[in-house]
Design an enzyme around this catalytic site. Sequence first.
Site, PDB file in Angstrom:
ATOM      1  N   ARG A 155       0.853  -1.082   0.112  1.00 56.43           N
ATOM      2  CA  ARG A 155      -0.010  -0.064   0.126  1.00 56.43           C
ATOM      3  C   ARG A 155       0.957   1.271   0.031  1.00 56.43           C
ATOM      4  NH1 ARG A 155      -3.526   2.414   4.494  1.00 56.43           N
ATOM      5  NH2 ARG A 155      -5.160   3.614   3.632  1.00 56.43           N
ATOM      6  N   HIS A 164       0.401   4.622  -2.368  1.00 52.24           N
ATOM      7  CA  HIS A 164       0.175   5.889  -1.731  1.00 52.24           C
ATOM      8  C   HIS A 164       1.274   6.910  -1.947  1.00 52.24           C
ATOM      9  CE1 HIS A 164      -3.581   5.525   1.237  1.00 52.24           C
ATOM     10  NE2 HIS A 164      -3.468   4.728   0.381  1.00 52.24           N
ATOM     11  N   VAL A 177       0.445  10.503  -5.436  1.00 54.46           N
ATOM     12  CA  VAL A 177       0.646  11.793  -4.889  1.00 54.46           C
ATOM     13  C   VAL A 177       1.928  12.422  -5.707  1.00 54.46           C
ATOM     14  CG1 VAL A 177       1.147  13.423  -2.925  1.00 54.46           C
ATOM     15  CG2 VAL A 177      -0.521  11.468  -2.819  1.00 54.46           C
ATOM     16  N   SER A 214       7.727  10.685  -1.646  1.00 60.87           N
ATOM     17  CA  SER A 214       7.093  11.849  -1.024  1.00 60.87           C
ATOM     18  C   SER A 214       6.573  11.462   0.321  1.00 60.87           C
ATOM     19  CB  SER A 214       6.215  12.672  -1.798  1.00 60.87           C
ATOM     20  OG  SER A 214       5.165  11.950  -2.275  1.00 60.87           O
ATOM     21  N   ASN A 230      -3.786   8.584   5.069  1.00 60.66           N
ATOM     22  CA  ASN A 230      -2.475   7.885   5.672  1.00 60.66           C
ATOM     23  C   ASN A 230      -2.466   8.056   7.287  1.00 60.66           C
ATOM     24  OD1 ASN A 230      -1.701   7.779   3.134  1.00 60.66           O
ATOM     25  ND2 ASN A 230      -0.504   9.666   3.181  1.00 60.66           N
ATOM     26  N   PRO A 272      -8.137   7.984  -3.327  1.00 59.82           N
ATOM     27  CA  PRO A 272      -9.685   7.629  -3.298  1.00 59.82           C
ATOM     28  C   PRO A 272     -10.187   7.126  -1.825  1.00 59.82           C
ATOM     29  CG  PRO A 272      -8.648   6.148  -4.971  1.00 59.82           C
ATOM     30  CD  PRO A 272      -7.394   6.679  -4.325  1.00 59.82           C
ATOM     31  N   HIS A 326      -6.258  -5.541  -2.777  1.00 55.44           N
ATOM     32  CA  HIS A 326      -7.167  -5.972  -1.404  1.00 55.44           C
ATOM     33  C   HIS A 326      -7.424  -7.470  -1.154  1.00 55.44           C
ATOM     34  CE1 HIS A 326      -8.887  -1.556  -1.141  1.00 55.44           C
ATOM     35  NE2 HIS A 326      -7.510  -1.569  -0.939  1.00 55.44           N
ATOM     36  N   ASP A 334     -10.075  -9.437   2.748  1.00 55.67           N
ATOM     37  CA  ASP A 334     -10.453 -10.675   1.832  1.00 55.67           C
ATOM     38  C   ASP A 334     -10.732 -11.583   2.982  1.00 55.67           C
ATOM     39  OD1 ASP A 334     -10.651 -13.094   0.894  1.00 55.67           O
ATOM     40  OD2 ASP A 334      -8.835 -12.845  -0.404  1.00 55.67           O
ATOM     41  N   THR A 390      -9.453 -15.874   2.089  1.00 55.86           N
ATOM     42  CA  THR A 390      -8.046 -16.062   2.038  1.00 55.86           C
ATOM     43  C   THR A 390      -7.126 -14.584   2.297  1.00 55.86           C
ATOM     44  OG1 THR A 390      -7.836 -15.856  -0.511  1.00 55.86           O
ATOM     45  CG2 THR A 390      -8.281 -17.979   0.418  1.00 55.86           C
ATOM     46  N   ASP A 446      -4.204 -13.765  -4.274  1.00 56.46           N
ATOM     47  CA  ASP A 446      -4.836 -14.698  -4.903  1.00 56.46           C
ATOM     48  C   ASP A 446      -5.937 -13.945  -5.772  1.00 56.46           C
ATOM     49  OD1 ASP A 446      -6.668 -14.542  -3.206  1.00 56.46           O
ATOM     50  OD2 ASP A 446      -6.230 -16.512  -2.441  1.00 56.46           O
TER      51      ASP A 446
END
Length: 332
Positions: free
Chosen positions: A72, A76, A80, A86, A104, A173, A203, A252, A255, A260
């Site tokens: 992630r 992020h 930006v 940054s 964040n 988003p 995700h 998820d 799993t 996957d």
Amino acid sequence: MTLVLTLLACVIHALNLANKSDASNKTCFGGIDGSIRFDIYQTTCPQAEDIIFAGVEEAVANDPRMAASLLRLHFHDCFVDGCDASVLLDDTPNFVGEKTAGPNLNSLRGFEVIDSIKAELELACPETVSCADVLAIVARDSVVLSGGPTWQVEVGRKDSRSANRQAANTNIPAPTSDVATLIGKFQNLGLSSKDMVALSGAHTIGKARCSSFSSRLNGLVGSSDASMGDRDFLQSLQQLCASSNNTLADLDLSTPATFDNQYYVNLISADGLLQSDQALTSAGSGDVAALVEAYAIDPELFFEDFKASMVRMGRLAMSGGGEVRRSCRVVN
Ligand code: HEM
Ligand SMILES: *[C@@H]1O[C@H](CO)[C@@H](O)[C@H](O)[C@H]1NC(C)=O
Ligand SMILES: *[C@@H]1O[C@H](CO)[C@@H](O)[C@H](O)[C@H]1NC(C)=O
């Protein structure tokens, strides 16, 4: 031998990209101009990828969720003002960073892992490997260590000398977004709705705080998100979140730590955790919902598209010049 491989990689790279206009200015042996390519570190810091992989491996062994958190971070960062590290700059009394931006704050994690990898890189090859490249490679390694696909990470990014909290709040988003908003946030950066659907598959690992989906839990018919309906899933989340909005839920449910295509399978059975996840199959989402179905049926298709979209996201470039930071938390 290294040079031969380097040349070969460049030729393949050029062939792959020959008919894609966005790559027309990327040079293979350049890099002085900040362009990205495969293999500068093969000559300047041949141990770089091994050092990084070992660091991610150790971090994930200590904390399995860390794979998701590191993946992630790259997202992020790139959203930006380009992939320029940054996101790693600390706030100081005279400097406003991105760590305190809404998406964040109390949410991003893994900064210490990046610090420790970067410290080892500085010992092995001082001022050579940018923090932005570390984030890109770490994201790939996290996917691999979670059972997902591998790909070659383009490198040569520079680190920014500035941060943009405002853009972090605007560009990333929100989990309450509808599908049109999600598509728009990706398109603003030159990424397609297909990139959006494929990258959302991240995700398939990691967790979210109850506060990120609590607006779905009131269960009111006709509320902004009736897609939860009156179901066991809703009840289990209501129970989980009853005591605190800081409780964590798996993105998820089936799993949770394996990279996957289960994320898409979940969406089809209305078991997406975030409103923005479930929005991908909402009425009227058309092509987006069709892609969700395609990825749910065909894990290889998901892996192929995910890899390509990660490379595209990784090409989001900062404007202006940068540097290779010595510490990822402060400009040199
Ligand atoms: C499409 C729009 C997206 C939205 C609205 C969104 C939103 C979120 C939210 C709200 C969380 C939970 C944060 C928290 O509660 O602390 C989360 C977690 C996560 N996101 Fe996204 N995300 C999006 C796209 C992406 C992309 C493109 C990637 C990477 C390629 C990604 C990777 C992750 C990962 C791996 C986690 C789990 C992190 C952890 O467990 O530490 N997300 N996302
Ligand atoms: C490539 O560079 C030229 C000249 O610097 C510029 O006009 C053009 O817009 C660039 N193309 C892309 C795709 O970035
Ligand atoms: C979580 O936040 C929501 C929205 O602010 C609020 O309605 C709810 O009561 C909170 N839950 C807890 C357990 O504090």
